[in-house]
Design a protein around this motif. Sequence first.
Motif, mmCIF file in Angstrom:
data_model
loop_
_atom_site.group_PDB
_atom_site.id
_atom_site.type_symbol
_atom_site.label_atom_id
_atom_site.label_comp_id
_atom_site.label_asym_id
_atom_site.label_seq_id
_atom_site.Cartn_x
_atom_site.Cartn_y
_atom_site.Cartn_z
ATOM 1 N N THR A 1 -8.261 23.629 -5.348
ATOM 2 C CA THR A 1 -7.207 23.732 -4.342
ATOM 3 C C THR A 1 -6.457 25.039 -4.522
ATOM 4 O O THR A 1 -6.308 25.533 -5.636
ATOM 5 C CB THR A 1 -6.201 22.564 -4.449
ATOM 6 N N SER A 2 -6.031 25.598 -3.414
ATOM 7 C CA SER A 2 -5.211 26.813 -3.472
ATOM 8 C C SER A 2 -4.259 26.810 -2.288
ATOM 9 O O SER A 2 -4.589 26.358 -1.196
ATOM 10 C CB SER A 2 -6.086 28.067 -3.464
ATOM 11 N N ASP A 3 -3.051 27.327 -2.535
ATOM 12 C CA ASP A 3 -2.053 27.440 -1.477
ATOM 13 C C ASP A 3 -2.300 28.722 -0.695
ATOM 14 O O ASP A 3 -2.697 29.743 -1.260
ATOM 15 C CB ASP A 3 -0.637 27.460 -2.059
ATOM 16 N N ASP B 1 -0.389 31.402 1.851
ATOM 17 C CA ASP B 1 0.936 31.818 2.309
ATOM 18 C C ASP B 1 0.859 32.148 3.805
ATOM 19 O O ASP B 1 0.829 33.303 4.203
ATOM 20 C CB ASP B 1 1.402 33.030 1.498
ATOM 21 N N GLU C 1 3.223 24.737 5.422
ATOM 22 C CA GLU C 1 2.630 24.693 4.089
ATOM 23 C C GLU C 1 1.140 24.473 4.317
ATOM 24 O O GLU C 1 0.748 23.493 4.943
ATOM 25 C CB GLU C 1 3.212 23.547 3.271
ATOM 26 N N GLN D 1 -2.754 24.376 2.539
ATOM 27 C CA GLN D 1 -3.508 24.283 1.305
ATOM 28 C C GLN D 1 -4.992 24.239 1.642
ATOM 29 O O GLN D 1 -5.410 23.520 2.556
ATOM 30 C CB GLN D 1 -3.103 23.033 0.535
#
Length: 119
Positions: free
Chosen positions: A23-25, A27, A46, A48
Motif C-alpha cells: 500500500t502507498s499513499d 498525494d 485521501e 491510497q
Amino acid sequence: MFGGGGLDPRKMQQMMEQMGIDTSDIDAEEVIIRTADEDLVFTSPEVQRISAQGQATYQIVGEPDTRDTSDDTAEDGREAIPEDDVEIVVQRTGVSTDEAREALEAEDGDLAAAVSRLE
C-alpha cells in the motif's frame, strides 16, 4: 478482513507484506470519476494505492461534488469546451472568448496547445 479490532498497525502492515499486498499513499489534489451523465469531483481526497498479485486498486476517501455532464456535447457529437478552460485561455493570452474557444476546439481541448497557438 482480518477482524483486527485491537491489531497493531505495524503488525497489520507486516501481515499485508507477507501476503504480497503493498500500500502507498498518493498525494492527490483532485480526483475525477467521469460517467456518461456526471462527473464526481473529489477535491483534496485521501487516495491510497493497493497493489496485490499484479493488480493495482485505488481507494478514494472524500466527499465528491457532482457535475452534470449529460449536456456537455456539442452539436457535432464532440465534447463541448468547458467554460473554465475558455476563461483560462482568455486570461493567459488576452484574446476574446470566441478566439479562445476556437483555439481550444482546434486543439481538441488541449489548454497548453491552445495557449501556445495564440501566443
